[in-house]
Design an enzyme around this catalytic site. Sequence first.
Site, PDB file in Angstrom:
ATOM      1  N   ASP A   1       0.835  -1.201   0.000  1.00  0.00           N
ATOM      2  CA  ASP A   1       0.000   0.000   0.000  1.00  0.00           C
ATOM      3  C   ASP A   1       0.868   1.249   0.000  1.00  0.00           C
ATOM      4  OD1 ASP A   1      -2.098  -1.658   0.102  1.00  0.00           O
ATOM      5  OD2 ASP A   1      -2.797  -1.084   2.112  1.00  0.00           O
TER       6      ASP A   1
ATOM      7  N   SER B   1     -36.211  -5.421 -11.595  1.00  0.00           N
ATOM      8  CA  SER B   1     -35.946  -6.197 -10.386  1.00  0.00           C
ATOM      9  C   SER B   1     -36.474  -7.606 -10.618  1.00  0.00           C
ATOM     10  CB  SER B   1     -36.600  -5.547  -9.177  1.00  0.00           C
ATOM     11  OG  SER B   1     -37.900  -5.141  -9.491  1.00  0.00           O
TER      12      SER B   1
ATOM     13  N   GLU C   1     -25.633 -17.252 -11.170  1.00  0.00           N
ATOM     14  CA  GLU C   1     -24.595 -16.446 -10.519  1.00  0.00           C
ATOM     15  C   GLU C   1     -24.984 -16.175  -9.074  1.00  0.00           C
ATOM     16  OE1 GLU C   1     -24.560 -12.443 -12.632  1.00  0.00           O
ATOM     17  OE2 GLU C   1     -25.888 -13.603 -13.912  1.00  0.00           O
TER      18      GLU C   1
ATOM     19  N   ASP D   1     -25.541  -9.401  -1.516  1.00  0.00           N
ATOM     20  CA  ASP D   1     -26.394  -8.529  -0.729  1.00  0.00           C
ATOM     21  C   ASP D   1     -25.754  -7.142  -0.672  1.00  0.00           C
ATOM     22  OD1 ASP D   1     -28.646  -8.158   0.679  1.00  0.00           O
ATOM     23  OD2 ASP D   1     -27.924  -9.064   2.538  1.00  0.00           O
TER      24      ASP D   1
ATOM     25  N   ARG E   1     -30.655   2.577  -8.351  1.00  0.00           N
ATOM     26  CA  ARG E   1     -31.810   2.051  -9.050  1.00  0.00           C
ATOM     27  C   ARG E   1     -32.988   3.032  -9.059  1.00  0.00           C
ATOM     28  NH1 ARG E   1     -33.604  -3.117  -9.868  1.00  0.00           N
ATOM     29  NH2 ARG E   1     -32.168  -3.990  -8.359  1.00  0.00           N
TER      30      ARG E   1
ATOM     31  N   GLU F   1     -23.372  -4.580  -8.550  1.00  0.00           N
ATOM     32  CA  GLU F   1     -23.732  -4.448  -7.146  1.00  0.00           C
ATOM     33  C   GLU F   1     -22.553  -3.848  -6.374  1.00  0.00           C
ATOM     34  OE1 GLU F   1     -26.781  -5.649  -6.787  1.00  0.00           O
ATOM     35  OE2 GLU F   1     -27.122  -5.915  -4.637  1.00  0.00           O
TER      36      GLU F   1
ATOM     37  N   TYR G   1     -22.658  -7.460 -13.115  1.00  0.00           N
ATOM     38  CA  TYR G   1     -23.386  -8.659 -13.520  1.00  0.00           C
ATOM     39  C   TYR G   1     -24.136  -8.534 -14.843  1.00  0.00           C
ATOM     40  CZ  TYR G   1     -27.092  -6.259 -10.827  1.00  0.00           C
ATOM     41  OH  TYR G   1     -27.969  -5.344 -10.325  1.00  0.00           O
TER      42      TYR G   1
ATOM     43  N   LYS H   1     -33.584 -17.612  -3.896  1.00  0.00           N
ATOM     44  CA  LYS H   1     -33.013 -17.224  -2.603  1.00  0.00           C
ATOM     45  C   LYS H   1     -32.737 -18.437  -1.730  1.00  0.00           C
ATOM     46  CE  LYS H   1     -33.698 -12.531  -2.339  1.00  0.00           C
ATOM     47  NZ  LYS H   1     -34.196 -11.801  -1.225  1.00  0.00           N
TER      48      LYS H   1
ATOM     49  N   CYS I   1     -27.143  12.698  22.959  1.00  0.00           N
ATOM     50  CA  CYS I   1     -27.458  13.361  24.217  1.00  0.00           C
ATOM     51  C   CYS I   1     -26.345  14.372  24.450  1.00  0.00           C
ATOM     52  CB  CYS I   1     -27.490  12.338  25.350  1.00  0.00           C
ATOM     53  SG  CYS I   1     -27.548  13.115  26.972  1.00  0.00           S
TER      54      CYS I   1
END
Length: 669
Positions: A34, A83, A115, A119, A138, A178, A230, A316, A428
Amino acid sequence: MTKTEAKIRIQKLREQIDYYRYQYHVLDRSEISDAALDSLKHELQNLEEQFPEFITPDSPTQRIGGQPLDKFQKAPHLVPMLSLNDVFEIAEVQAWFERIKKLLGSTEEVDFFGELKIDGLALSLTYQNGLLVRASTRGDGRIGEDVTQNAKTIEAIPLRLKPLKRLDLPVNVEIRGEVYMKKKVFKELNKIQKKRGEPEFANPRNASAGAVRQLDPKITASRKLSFLAYDIATDIGVQTHKQVHEILQDLGFESGKFNLRCQNLNEIEKYHQATNDRRESFPYWIDGNVISVNQLGIFKKLGVVGKTPRGAIAYKFPAAQATTVVEDIQVQVGRTGALTPVAHLRPVKIAGTTVSRASLHNLDEINRLGLKIGDTVILEKAGDIIPDVVQVLSKFRTGREKNFKMPSKCPVCHSKVKKRDGEVAYYCTNKKCFAQSLERLQHFVSKNALDIEGLGPKILEQLWNADLIRQPADLFRLTKAELEPLERFAEKSAENIVNSIRAARRVSLARFINALGIRHIGEQTSIELANHFLDFTRLKSASLEKLLEIPEVGEIMARSLVGYFADPENRKFLHQLEKLIRIEPVKPKASSGRLAKKTIVVTGTLGNFSREEAKTAIREAGGHWLNSVSSKTDYVVVGENPGSKAGKAKKLGVKILSEKEFREMLGLA
Ligand SMILES: [Zn+2]
């Protein structure tokens, strides 16, 4: 360095930085450290500052640097973002199969492409002549929000597409994919949130959606998001979805290592099982598979119903989901004073445990869900993630649901609540809030209050940090199952604590009053109040005048009591508590005891009683123990080395008792 030299050096730096970026963020390989990569970026930055004429929009320096926006602009999609229909069982996949066959007639041979369904948050990227010009969410499928600045900070998204060898792309190409957060990044992020006392993210979808929708791109950049492509929404002249994926890779995208062409139902089911079995080992969370018709011609022919294509489904994995009702939304205060709304649920079993609360994280999340108090909701528990409200079933509404409002005062300390600039959380304003509320809990369980064994300060803080308790009422809702996973809690100690809490559900009125920690009301006054009012309801509604009738209660105490019981927050708190515990009323002894209704002062040392024993003996005989002598005092008991009270009693003409006489009165001699 001459201008020409600079131009060449800049070009080389750009190429190499982009090469390492691609290796690391798309292929997951790191070829240099890095620090070395940062050094190259730094050099590029410096050169571009000297020669700004060589800055191009696809330069790696252009990823960050956008100014925070006031709001997002609308961004229409060239091709609508569809969708997918969700299915959960193979029978539903089969039904889908048969529908397709029927629509096509039996002549055409269909094959499929499977595929992983990540999530995350769907994003559409528009490239114009190979250059990233727009990224949008979307939205409603036709118009999304323009999040280009933020998308540029995601290193897995190429700013310029790699040139293809055998294919000419149209001017405008829309790439779909995604945005997601890797598991390890998510865990790290939550660790930091926790350390800071900020609310943790429920799941990576929320975390990535939240990050993409930040108005300040610097925040998005700090969340280390990834991207998996995708689909190419634009018609680029290829035949199959499998080829689309190959081209996505050629263009410089990550497009999924676990995709598979499936010939039939059996192969789809096998693929589904295999990916479900392996899901823990993937670097990202997946909640199922997307199964599409592989031949793009057939896919197109099948068409779209509403916003859903006929040619693809989301298959799913069985989700740990349950429906329940949000009975209330209450606010919890963390170590930094951040206020977290928590849904109090009708208890429901999910993945083997009973859940009665779920964090709602912040007001934005409540608004996103459109959640009201009283709503029926879907609760989901995925892997090691805490249960989360994922959807409101608004059809169940009766009209009696209530909107949640963030309180203007802290529910713990009643200080003002403020929203900090640029943050979603409310705070608070009292910096000591956390310490004080922990102290309050400690007092509540202490020996002279509810006397709950095993709940020392360390354990209480541990329970607080695990989000299990915020106020006394929470103690009585603790379950063994909630305690067992905590560090240092074996099955036995969890059981012991739950048992001692259960035993403390019956509490004497005096101990209960003391436990409340009302200002100026200590243990002794609590006993006086209990003996005077006999039950809690009468004490709660006592007026200032009534309180002042008690010889031991002065004006400051009386005002403190009236103020305490008048406060709506306290009333709510007591209401909850009274549902969970039983406050034993004092049995009236005044009419039957030997010292019935008598007020007694003891001065000096008694031979047969400690002070506490004398107090108890008087109380049990129906009398009232007082600390100071007045003309209303009935007796003064004088022991060894009496104080000035003896003299005062004489002066006022109060009857003086020796210890012997006192014992006789009690029936002990
Ligand atoms: Zn507070």
